[in-house]
Design an enzyme around this catalytic site. Structure first.
Site, PDB file in Angstrom:
ATOM      1  N   HIS A  34      53.357  33.511  45.014  1.00 26.56           N
ATOM      2  CA  HIS A  34      52.550  34.388  45.858  1.00 26.56           C
ATOM      3  C   HIS A  34      53.370  35.008  46.983  1.00 26.56           C
ATOM      4  O   HIS A  34      53.188  36.177  47.325  1.00 26.56           O
ATOM      5  CB  HIS A  34      51.378  33.589  46.437  1.00 26.56           C
ATOM      6  CG  HIS A  34      50.419  34.398  47.245  1.00 26.56           C
ATOM      7  ND1 HIS A  34      49.535  35.299  46.678  1.00 26.56           N
ATOM      8  CD2 HIS A  34      50.192  34.452  48.586  1.00 26.56           C
ATOM      9  CE1 HIS A  34      48.817  35.868  47.628  1.00 26.56           C
ATOM     10  NE2 HIS A  34      49.191  35.378  48.791  1.00 26.56           N
ATOM     11  N   HIS A  87      42.951  39.187  46.789  1.00 24.60           N
ATOM     12  CA  HIS A  87      42.364  37.898  47.168  1.00 24.60           C
ATOM     13  C   HIS A  87      41.577  37.397  45.964  1.00 24.60           C
ATOM     14  O   HIS A  87      40.364  37.210  46.014  1.00 24.60           O
ATOM     15  CB  HIS A  87      41.485  38.041  48.412  1.00 24.60           C
ATOM     16  CG  HIS A  87      41.924  37.156  49.533  1.00 24.60           C
ATOM     17  ND1 HIS A  87      41.058  36.487  50.358  1.00 24.60           N
ATOM     18  CD2 HIS A  87      43.156  36.797  49.958  1.00 24.60           C
ATOM     19  CE1 HIS A  87      41.735  35.776  51.249  1.00 24.60           C
ATOM     20  NE2 HIS A  87      43.013  35.953  51.017  1.00 24.60           N
ATOM     21  N   GLU A 305      45.604  28.658  57.180  1.00 26.48           N
ATOM     22  CA  GLU A 305      45.475  30.111  57.093  1.00 26.48           C
ATOM     23  C   GLU A 305      44.203  30.587  57.790  1.00 26.48           C
ATOM     24  O   GLU A 305      43.507  31.484  57.313  1.00 26.48           O
ATOM     25  CB  GLU A 305      45.538  30.554  55.633  1.00 26.48           C
ATOM     26  CG  GLU A 305      46.899  30.266  55.003  1.00 26.48           C
ATOM     27  CD  GLU A 305      47.036  30.719  53.556  1.00 26.48           C
ATOM     28  OE1 GLU A 305      46.122  31.418  53.063  1.00 26.48           O
ATOM     29  OE2 GLU A 305      48.050  30.377  52.924  1.00 26.48           O
ATOM     30  N   ASP A 480      50.830  49.628  45.267  1.00 27.08           N
ATOM     31  CA  ASP A 480      50.280  49.036  44.049  1.00 27.08           C
ATOM     32  C   ASP A 480      49.965  47.566  44.236  1.00 27.08           C
ATOM     33  O   ASP A 480      50.560  46.880  45.057  1.00 27.08           O
ATOM     34  CB  ASP A 480      51.229  49.215  42.863  1.00 27.08           C
ATOM     35  CG  ASP A 480      52.615  48.616  43.104  1.00 27.08           C
ATOM     36  OD1 ASP A 480      52.733  47.670  43.899  1.00 27.08           O
ATOM     37  OD2 ASP A 480      53.576  49.104  42.507  1.00 27.08           O
TER      38      ASP A 480
END
Length: 713
Positions: A34, A87, A305, A480
């Protein structure tokens, strides 16, 4: 997920000792797929990211592009930012919070560049609409986006929704944001000077979202909705709104030297990347972080987070002024450490818990060298439904049906810039500071890229450019979001390579720099991988803020401009509805010249309506154009009714014009022009194909296209 043995060996060798638990967790997250793009980075060099208008390209929180001066064509001092994020995993586990925090994250990426967010686009992908779980995810995601976006006052002006069986176990939520700044306000995520302070600004830190980066780098399993819920962040849009305004004040007053929002890997990710980008280090005291939960340990403080937080580099003499702004907006503010010219060091409770080279932590992950299998296109095995059945099935399909149920939940006019609203080919925003209209389009079609990853991705890029040109704008730049399954599977990685190369090649042909983006892999579940999905968000510019609508006026001739080639049915909604297979349609030979010509035609006074031909083919394009005004269309010379109506060959536009000769003249030597009929004041679509005739009122068409709204209300 944990640090692999091979990665742990590399880290141990670099440190000259065993990593601490905090270091091991940091490397696990920052070296995850990620964050580090270990499987995709080797492919991304295919994109051309430079251009005359590109101010900041890939590698920062968002890209920065100069708008043209409408009088001279030179770069103006007004800039836009462009960013896009996914997400996906969080939105499967918790669709409301997963989608909402996706909006919050891309907005903060925009703020990091010293920009004010002015527009959002959402491209959403779910399993079969007939399945209850797909509808549950769809409703939750749209509610999350609308709640967060509406509360922070940023309009969601464009986007796309697609349904495909292979998203059932792994939906995709891709959100793009455009911001506005200028040459004097520009901020980057590159730390500037040793001795400056690092300030954590915004919401307090809790335990939500722990390990989110590593969670996003693995396949979803059957128990993800319960087991992985702690990895999903929870947002507070009202705190985000205060943060937006506070950030604007800090930037206006030149109080920020560098900035990075806290997203993947939390404080550890943001602070280490900020100093690594400047070739510097940091000394951070984790005890200083303002917290909302008791007894948090070093690892939790580093990797949580929690949302609505920013990391700023601030000059020592400006710290009090920054704290005053935080107090004004009822936000937290902690001076957590210093920028240094040494290692990245974190202490907690008097002990050093992290001590490593910042650049090695942020950029040292080894890349993966993966096997791939080249995709092949299917053979031709076409269905033979009767024309009326085919028309009604395709026009009423959730993929091509009206998305009004979605966008009417969004406040798409807040900010008073929206000149062309959702439901058209592209949104058009008034950037009065530069005197230009900013066109904005976003989306992809999984049926196309599932059939032919390379050509399908080329079609995605051309379709977005056509959307923009149909409103009279020329493409400016694109970002993108490259979504794929498990790259360790050679067939999956082959499809992913195909969409990367397809997007890159068409954007290069169109001279559209791809200035940033996001990669989301391991979108795999027990039901299998997702289709390779290359969401593209593209902007374009034009003088002024007027554009022809995708609705007929009733006064002109109807033309189809562009070359559909042999009108193959591969990737079409017709095949999705009735089964079968076919090759993907060929794309035009001179797409850049076509896009320029369409933009010119759209700006003619004689042009009353324009609408691109894409999803659902010419049948859906005509159905969408009919409203108060109708159309009398004669395709009697077409030998294959299914191909002419339902091929999704892109690079075509339906034009309503009172001067067809002007259109033909502009396209002479560029693309064919076919006269297909006339607009009428009847409010009906009268359609003749070969020896068959179809007739539908606007109300009939609206009823067919209302399947989403009728099902969910």
């Amino acid at each position: 997920m944990s640090l692999s043995p091979s990665d742990r060996e590399l880290v141990t060798e670099e440190l000259g000792r065993e990593p601490t638990p905090a270091e091991e967790a940091l490397f696990e997250n920052l070296w995850s797929e990620h964050c580090a793009y270990r499987s995709s980075q080797p492919l991304l060099s295919a994109f051309e990211s430079e251009g005359d208008r590109v101010v900041v390209g890939p590698g920062d929180d968002a890209a920065v592009v100069a708008l043209p001066d409408p009088e001279t064509g030179e770069n103006s001092d007004t800039y836009i930012t462009m960013g896009i994020e996914s997400h996906n995993h969080p939105s499967y586990v918790d669709p409301f919070d997963g989608a909402a925090t996706g909006v919050g994250g891309i907005v903060r990426d925009t703020m990091s560049m010293g920009a004010y967010p002015i527009a959002l686009a959402d491209s959403l992908y779910f399993g079969d609409f007939d399945r209850e779980h797909s509808k549950y995810l769809f409703e939750g995601v749209v509610e999350g986006i609308s709640h967060y976006g509406n509360c922070i006052g940023v309009p969601t002006v464009t986007g796309s929704v697609a349904f495909h069986d292979d998203y059932e176990g792994n939906p995709l939520v891709n959100v793009a944001c455009v911001g506005l700044t200028d040459d004097e306000r520009l901020v980057t995520a590159e730390a500037q000077t040793p001795g400056n302070k690092l300030v954590l600004f915004g919401n307090a830190t809790g335990r939500d979202g722990l390990g989110g980066a590593s969670f996003a780098s693995e396949d979803l399993d059957e128990d993800a909705e319960t087991e992985d819920r702690p990895a999903v962040q929870v947002g507070d849009p009202y705190a985000e709104k205060r943060l937006i305004e506070a950030n604007e004040e800090l930037v206006d007053d030149s109080l920020v030297r560098a900035a990075r929002d806290l997203g993947a890997a939390g404080l550890g990710g943001a602070s280490s990347e900020l100093v690594a980008k400047g070739g510097l280090g940091a000394h951070i005291e984790l005890d200083r972080v303002h917290q909302r939960e008791p007894n948090m340990n070093a690892l939790e403080i580093l990797l949580a987070e929690s949302q609505e937080r920013m990391c700023y580099e601030v000059r020592p003499e400006d710290v009090d002024a920054v704290a005053a702004v935080a107090d004004k907006y009822d936000l937290g503010c902690s001076v957590i450490g210093d920028v240094t010219d040494g290692n990245y060091v974190c202490t907690f409770d008097g002990e050093t818990v992290v001590d490593c080279d910042a650049e090695y932590l942020a950029d040292g992950a080894p890349m993966n060298d993966l096997d791939h299998v080249e995709p092949t296109q299917p053979d031709r095995d076409r269905p033979s439904p009767d024309l009326e059945t085919a028309f009604e099935a395709v026009v009423a399909a959730p993929n091509t049906a009206s998305k009004e149920w979605v966008y009417r939940q969004y406040d798409h006019e807040v900010g008073t810039r929206t000149a062309l609203k959702p439901g058209d080919d592209a949104a058009l925003m008034a950037v009065r500071e530069a005197g230009v209209g900013l066109a904005f389009s976003s989306g992809a079609d999984p049926n196309w890229t599932d059939t032919a990853p390379y050509d399908g991705a080329r079609a995605v890029a051309l379709e977005n450019a056509t959307n923009i040109a149909a409103k009279g704008a020329l493409p400016l730049a694109a970002v993108d979001c490259l979504n794929g399954g498990n790259p360790e599977k050679p067939d999956v990685y082959g499809g992913f390579r195909g969409i990367v190369n397809g997007l890159a090649d068409m954007c290069s042909t169109l001279d559209v720099p791809v200035v940033g983006g996001n990669v989301s892999l391991y979108n795999d579940s027990p039901s299998g991988p997702i289709p390779p999905t290359p969401t593209l968000a593209m902007t374009g510019t034009k003088p002024g803020y007027d554009a022809p609508p995708a609705a007929l006026s009733g006064d002109g001739d109807l033309l189809v401009v562009g070359d559909g080639g042999d009108l193959e049915l591969g990737g079409s909604e017709l095949l999705a509805q009735f089964g079968g297979s076919d090759q993907f349609p060929a794309l035009p030979d001179s797409p850049a010249a076509f896009i320029e010509a369409v933009a010119d035609i759209a700006d003619l006074d004689s042009t009353h309506a324009t609408h691109d031909v894409s999803h659902g083919g010419l049948a859906v394009a005509l159905a969408e154009l009919v409203g108060d005004a109708g159309a009398d269309v004669d395709l009697a010379g077409s030998p294959d009714a299914l191909s002419v109506l339902f091929s999704e060959a892109v690079g075509r536009v339906v034009v309503e014009t009172t001067d067809p000769e002007a259109v033909k003249e502009r396209l002479d030597g560029v693309a064919p022009v076919e006269h297909i009929g006339h607009a009428t004041d009847s409010g009906r679509l009268e359609l003749s194909v070969g020896d068959e005739t179809l007739s539908y009122s606007a109300a009939d068409i609206a009823s067919l296209r209302s399947v989403i709204g009728e099902t969910l209300e």
